[in-house]
Design a protein around this motif. Structure first.
Motif, PDB file in Angstrom:
ATOM      1  N   SER A 253       2.919   7.477  -0.590  1.00 24.13           N
ATOM      2  CA  SER A 253       2.327   6.311  -0.614  1.00 24.13           C
ATOM      3  C   SER A 253       1.759   6.407  -1.940  1.00 24.13           C
ATOM      4  CB  SER A 253       1.406   5.930   0.575  1.00 24.13           C
ATOM      5  OG  SER A 253       0.290   6.885   0.709  1.00 24.13           O
TER       6      SER A 253
ATOM      7  N   LEU B  19      -5.608   4.947   0.370  1.00 22.63           N
ATOM      8  CA  LEU B  19      -4.067   5.356   0.657  1.00 22.63           C
ATOM      9  C   LEU B  19      -3.901   6.554   0.797  1.00 22.63           C
ATOM     10  CD1 LEU B  19      -2.433   3.436  -2.502  1.00 22.63           C
ATOM     11  CD2 LEU B  19      -2.538   2.872  -0.150  1.00 22.63           C
TER      12      LEU B  19
ATOM     13  N   ARG C 147      -8.897   2.006  -4.311  1.00 19.98           N
ATOM     14  CA  ARG C 147      -7.540   1.859  -3.871  1.00 19.98           C
ATOM     15  C   ARG C 147      -6.812   2.960  -3.486  1.00 19.98           C
ATOM     16  NH1 ARG C 147      -3.585   1.049  -8.524  1.00 19.98           N
ATOM     17  NH2 ARG C 147      -3.864   3.225  -8.690  1.00 19.98           N
TER      18      ARG C 147
ATOM     19  N   ASN D 120       0.773  -1.219  -0.141  1.00 14.76           N
ATOM     20  CA  ASN D 120      -0.036   0.100   0.083  1.00 14.76           C
ATOM     21  C   ASN D 120       0.926   1.319   0.172  1.00 14.76           C
ATOM     22  OD1 ASN D 120      -2.464  -1.221  -0.045  1.00 14.76           O
ATOM     23  ND2 ASN D 120      -2.762  -1.414   1.963  1.00 14.76           N
TER      24      ASN D 120
END
Length: 755
Positions: A141, A186, A182, A59
């Protein structure tokens, strides 16, 4: 080794091959890090490189990205994603540029494409660091960055001539990869560490907007604005501008158009140099029916032009072809096809591959086969735009369509995009055979929905006959079969309805559809409407259409009624010309000419009004000089009756007491008109205005224009006649100057009593 390309991938089979093909002959090696693909991604990758590595996804994009950098051997590293590819022209000069450059980091242009198949838009190129000397590593990230590492090292970042095309935001790809879920996860993790980070907040906003989750987006907007307000405006940067754009987009998505208009009007002052804000503001004004104001914004945007470079994802064409396209739409909404065509053609020359432009342009262009073959067709290269061109051309010249289809098929590989128009051609030639093909498409959602559409039009379908197929179009058509037109948008089906001549369904559905105005504007590009519609008269444009029908049927009284109902709304060229037509039919030529002069003043750019003015013998520059008129008014108001008598002009105004009575009657009519305006009795108001105009016409006819004083008086009465015409077609103007009008008539009624 000069140049390495580094990628991180996961389930990229839809786009990877195009990416890797674009790197051939440009890079010395391709380093690919896979984070868990389960599709054909690795099979495709092995055709292009042996440097494939696995990384357990944690991640964190920067960690995965840095893993690829560890294996790179080149002096320079190009970072590219699987849903991107190098520009086919600019990629060839990249290696040469790298041999004589001193900086450590290089800004390249990223062109993001958004939308879906058939309606794809590119944003303005965004400059980001994607090329750098080996030895630097990423941080972050999600939406990971490397520019900061280069600047901390005290090294230079410069611009390099390279474009990278990014298709990952196209709906089909974005949905397939489930990127938003996703990315949101994050970004939220990043914001827990740094809740004031506007960069991450703007990216989170972008994800919610892509998902059309505007309620959640609005929450992020409010949080972002709270942070921005605590900073001095001098510190507001491109991230701030991006959040402001998303603020407008969110409000529009929530259909809060009034608030969006207010907010956009403020943002154009914060970033006056960005055409993006001007065009978005214009779009909102147009959506709110303020077409004249919208035209002003689109023209301003075109003067600003598109920025050569952008630091965030601006939509390409906001200062050029898209603004011109929107200008065309505004002029269509106002009722001027001539001016609309000029802007559509300008937009086409600036970008011929706009699918949404092809239809209105082709519909409005006069048909000349040679012109279409030499000036229109060769400029279009996009397959979807070419298919749309075929479809639009089918309406213009059905006899030539076979030759056109053959030419287009020879140009494009995706011949399937032409199947719809080929089916429509067959339906026109042999309906029975076409229906056999349509009815055999049992597993094709489009053919199933088309079959249902045609059967509903032919009234040969029951609700139980509709298959239980998981497709939105098919489920929507169930509502149509149940005659639930008012809750069912027609626009997604309009092209099929027109292509396959479902005119009975169109005449029933369109007047009740919630999106009928959007569909009506589409139909306005045709020379004539394909069928009659029973409009309800709930909106101004419906009143105009009903007035037009009544006028064509020579029912002038009914036309007057509908024009009166439309008069409380913003003036359009359609209504103005209808007012002229009705006036001419009643032999009120002066009124018609005055209407046209007002129209030329309101819409000086209108080519249609200029053409009509020529037909009526009125020059667009021959309007009364308002400054001179006002001077004459001032002079006449101050002049006493005895002064006029001494100038011998009184002899040109007979029946002194009758004149006094006429002026008194006009003053009372003005008072009555204002009362009607307040009570929204527009029809009664217009009848009273007509009586004032008759009084003015009588008085002007009694003047001896060989005398100077009479000429001045004639100018004054002409001024108030024109004012009355403005009231007639724009009653909202009564509030501004009814006192002036009443005082004029009242004072002269008293004056003539004393003569």
């Amino acid at each position: 080794m000069l140049l390495s390309a580094c990628l991180i991938v996961k389930n990229e089979e839809l786009t990877l091959r195009r990416c890797l093909e674009s790197l051939q002959g440009v890079v010395d090696e391709i380093v690919l890090v896979d984070t868990g693909s389960t599709d054909r991604t690795l099979d495709i990758a092995r055709e292009y490189t042996s440097k494939i590595y696995h990384y357990d996804w944690d991640n964190h994009f920067a960690h995965a990205r840095n893993e690829s950098l560890k294996h790179a051997q080149g002096e320079f590293i190009l970072v590219i994603d699987a849903d991107e590819y190098l520009d086919d022209i600019k990629r060839h000069s990249l290696r040469e540029q790298l041999t004589h450059i001193e900086a450590d980091g290089f800004l390249v242009n990223i062109l993001n494409y958004v939308g879906e198949n058939g309606k794809i838009f590119s944003t303005r190129p965004v400059s980001v660091v994607r090329l750098f000397r080996n030895g630097y590593f990423y941080d972050g990230s999600v939406h990971e960055q490397i520019a900061e590492a280069i600047m901390k090292a005290g090294k230079q970042i410069s611009k390099i001539n390279l474009d990278i095309h990014h298709v990952g935001y196209l709906n089909e790809i974005f949905t397939y990869k489930n990127k938003s879920s996703r990315n949101i996860l994050l970004l939220k993790e990043e914001l827990e560490k740094d809740p004031q980070n506007l960069f991450h907040l703007s990216n989170l906003l972008a994800e919610y907007i892509r998902l059309s989750n505007f309620h959640q987006a609005l929450k992020i907007v409010k949080k972002s604005l709270d942070i921005i307000r605590k900073k001095p405006p001098s510190s507001w940067d491109h991230i701030t501008a991006r959040i402001f754009v998303f603020h407008i987009t969110t409000l529009v998505g929530l259909q809060k158009n009034i608030e969006a208009e207010e907010i956009a009007s403020k943002y154009i002052m914060v970033y006056p140099e960005l055409a993006e804000f001007r065009t978005r503001y214009g779009m909102i004004l147009a959506e709110n029916g303020k077409f004249k104001e919208a035209i002003e914004q689109f023209n301003f945007a075109r003067k600003l032009g598109d920025p050569k470079e952008a630091l965030f994802d601006l939509v390409q064409g906001m200062g050029s072809f898209l603004a011109a396209l929107m200008l065309g739409r505004c002029w269509i909404a106002l009722g001027d096809k001539d001016t609309a065509l000029q802007y559509y053609f300008t937009s086409f020359l600036e970008n011929p591959n706009q699918d949404i432009l092809i239809f209105p342009l082709v519909y409005l262009l006069p048909y000349e086969k040679k012109f279409f073959e030499q000036e229109i067709e060769p400029r279009i290269t996009d397959p979807v735009a070419l298919a749309s061109y075929c479809e639009a051309y089918f309406y213009k010249s059905p006899d030539d369509i076979y030759h056109l289809i053959q030419r287009i098929e020879s140009k494009i590989a995706q011949a399937t995009v032409l199947e719809r128009v080929k089916l429509a051609v067959l339906y026109k030639q042999d309906p029975k055979k076409a229906l056999e093909i349509i009815n055999t498409g049992l597993q094709n959602p489009y053919l199933i929905s088309l079959s249902i559409l045609i059967k509903i039009n032919n009234r040969c379908l029951q609700i139980n006959d509709i298959p239980d197929f998981p497709d939105d179009r098919i489920q929507t058509l169930k509502n149509v079969l149940l005659c639930e037109y008012s809750s069912t948008p027609i626009s997604p089906f309009l092209r099929d309805i027109l292509l396959f001549n479902c005119h009975d369904l169109l005449s029933e559905w369109l007047p009740k559809a919630p999106d009928r105005y959007e569909a009506y504007l589409y139909l306005m590009h045709f020379p004539e409407l394909p069928c009659d519609f029973n409009w309800s008269g709930e909106t101004a444009w419906e009143c105009e259409m009903l007035a037009l029908r009544a006028f064509k049927n020579k029912n002038l009284d009914v036309a007057d009624i509908w024009l009166a109902k439309a008069a409380n709304h913003s003036l359009t060229i359609t209504r103005l010309l209808l007012e002229c037509d009705v006036a001419l039919a009643k032999e009120r030529t002066i009124f018609a000419q005055s209407c046209l002069q007002i129209g030329l003043k309101e819409f000086p750019e209108s080519q249609l009004l200029k053409n009509v003015a020529i037909q009526l013998g009125i020059s667009s520059t021959s309007q009364y000089d308002e400054k001179y008129q006002l001077e004459c008014v001032s002079e006449m108001v101050e002049m006493r009756a005895s002064d006029i008598y001494l100038k011998n002009s009184v002899h040109t105004m007979p029946f002194h007491m009758q004149l006094s009575a006429l002026h008194e009657r006009a003053a009372n009519l003005v008072k009555y008109i204002y009362s009607c305006y307040k009570q929204e009795k527009i029809l009664e108001l217009r009848k009273a205005i007509e009586e004032i105009q008759n009084i003015i016409t009588f008085i002007r006819g009694s003047l001896d224009l060989s005398l100077e004083a009479s000429q001045a008086a004639d100018k004054v009465y002409a001024f108030y006649y024109k004012m009355s015409v403005e009231w007639f077609i724009q009653p909202q103007n009564i509030e501004q100057n009814y006192e002036e009008m009443e005082n004029f008539w009242r004072s002269w009624a008293e004056t003539w009593k004393k003569v």
